[in-house]
Design a protein around this motif. Structure first.
Motif, short mmCIF file in Angstrom:
data_model
loop_
_atom_site.label_atom_id
_atom_site.label_comp_id
_atom_site.label_asym_id
_atom_site.label_seq_id
_atom_site.Cartn_x
_atom_site.Cartn_y
_atom_site.Cartn_z
N ASP A 1 0.86 -1.18 0.00
CA ASP A 1 0.00 0.00 0.00
C ASP A 1 0.90 1.23 0.00
O ASP A 1 1.71 1.40 0.91
CB ASP A 1 -0.91 -0.01 1.23
CG ASP A 1 -1.82 1.20 1.26
OD1 ASP A 1 -1.32 2.31 1.58
OD2 ASP A 1 -3.02 1.04 0.97
N ILE A 2 0.76 2.06 -1.01
CA ILE A 2 1.65 3.22 -1.19
C ILE A 2 1.56 4.19 -0.01
O ILE A 2 2.56 4.75 0.42
CB ILE A 2 1.31 3.97 -2.50
CG1 ILE A 2 1.50 3.05 -3.69
CG2 ILE A 2 2.14 5.23 -2.65
CD1 ILE A 2 2.91 2.63 -3.96
N GLU A 3 0.36 4.38 0.54
CA GLU A 3 0.20 5.36 1.62
C GLU A 3 0.70 4.84 2.97
O GLU A 3 1.42 5.53 3.68
CB GLU A 3 -1.25 5.80 1.71
CG GLU A 3 -1.66 6.62 0.49
CD GLU A 3 -3.10 7.06 0.55
OE1 GLU A 3 -3.71 7.04 1.64
OE2 GLU A 3 -3.62 7.45 -0.51
N SER A 4 0.32 3.61 3.32
CA SER A 4 0.70 3.08 4.64
C SER A 4 2.04 2.33 4.60
O SER A 4 2.59 2.03 5.66
CB SER A 4 -0.38 2.15 5.17
OG SER A 4 -0.43 0.97 4.37
N LEU A 5 2.50 1.98 3.41
CA LEU A 5 3.72 1.18 3.21
C LEU A 5 3.64 -0.19 3.87
O LEU A 5 4.64 -0.79 4.21
CB LEU A 5 4.96 1.93 3.68
CG LEU A 5 5.24 3.25 2.96
CD1 LEU A 5 6.48 3.92 3.54
CD2 LEU A 5 5.42 3.03 1.47
N GLU A 6 2.41 -0.71 3.99
CA GLU A 6 2.20 -2.03 4.56
C GLU A 6 1.93 -3.03 3.44
O GLU A 6 1.35 -2.69 2.41
CB GLU A 6 1.02 -2.01 5.54
CG GLU A 6 1.33 -1.19 6.78
CD GLU A 6 0.21 -1.29 7.82
OE1 GLU A 6 -0.55 -2.26 7.78
OE2 GLU A 6 0.12 -0.37 8.64
N ALA A 7 2.36 -4.26 3.69
CA ALA A 7 2.14 -5.32 2.71
C ALA A 7 0.65 -5.63 2.63
O ALA A 7 -0.04 -5.69 3.64
CB ALA A 7 2.93 -6.56 3.08
#
Length: 165
Positions: free
Chosen positions: A35-41
């Protein structure tokens, strides 16, 4: 050995198709999306390289090379796709004509395209309308509707392919 390119847009079913060619021999390059905003997989995956599988049918060995669908990987398309005996364009039934024609236009520049076995494999058959199928027929590549997640459908298609390649 015959070389078949498997290409098409993101989420068209290319990885599922390649896996179902010969599940024991599949070599994949899937990674979790971020996820580009949260940087979570995310729980979803995307292909980040070349996927390979091979099968022997009716005495013919066929290697399938799956390419990532995003245009940012077109340098891979050119490197891997310059010489081939067959090419499969996997396109979801929900895709636009541009989504499908992008790959056909790109690979038609290669000399191999003229004599190669070609199929437009329309995936997500449950969402296919007759008008969409008619639209895809404008691309000038024979069409087959397939569910690449179903190994038996893939095997049946491979029998057809082996007789023509």
């Amino acid at each position: 050995m015959k070389k078949v390119i498997v290409c098409g847009p993101y989420n068209a079913g290319k990885t599922s198709f390649i896996k179902n060619v010969n599940p024991e021999e599949f070599v994949g390059t899937e990674e979790n999306e971020i996820d580009i905003e949260s940087l979570e997989a995310l729980p979803t995956t995307t292909t980040v390289g070349v996927e390979i599988n091979s099968v022997k049918i009716k005495g013919k060995e066929i290697v399938f090379i799956g390419l990532p669908g995003q245009e940012k990987f077109d340098f891979i398309w050119e490197t891997v796709g310059s010489k081939f005996d067959g090419i499969l364009f996997l396109v979801p039934s929900t895709a636009t004509l541009r989504d499908a024609s992008l790959y056909i236009d790109f690979f038609s520049q290669f000399e191999s395209f003229k004599i190669a076995f070609k199929r437009l494999l329309v995936t997500y058959p449950e969402k296919l309308t007759s008008s969409k199928k008619e639209t895809f027929s404008l691309l000038g590549v024979p069409i087959k509707v397939i569910d690449p997640t179903q190994q038996e459908e893939v095997k049946k298609f491979l029998e057809e392919l082996s007789g023509e390649i």
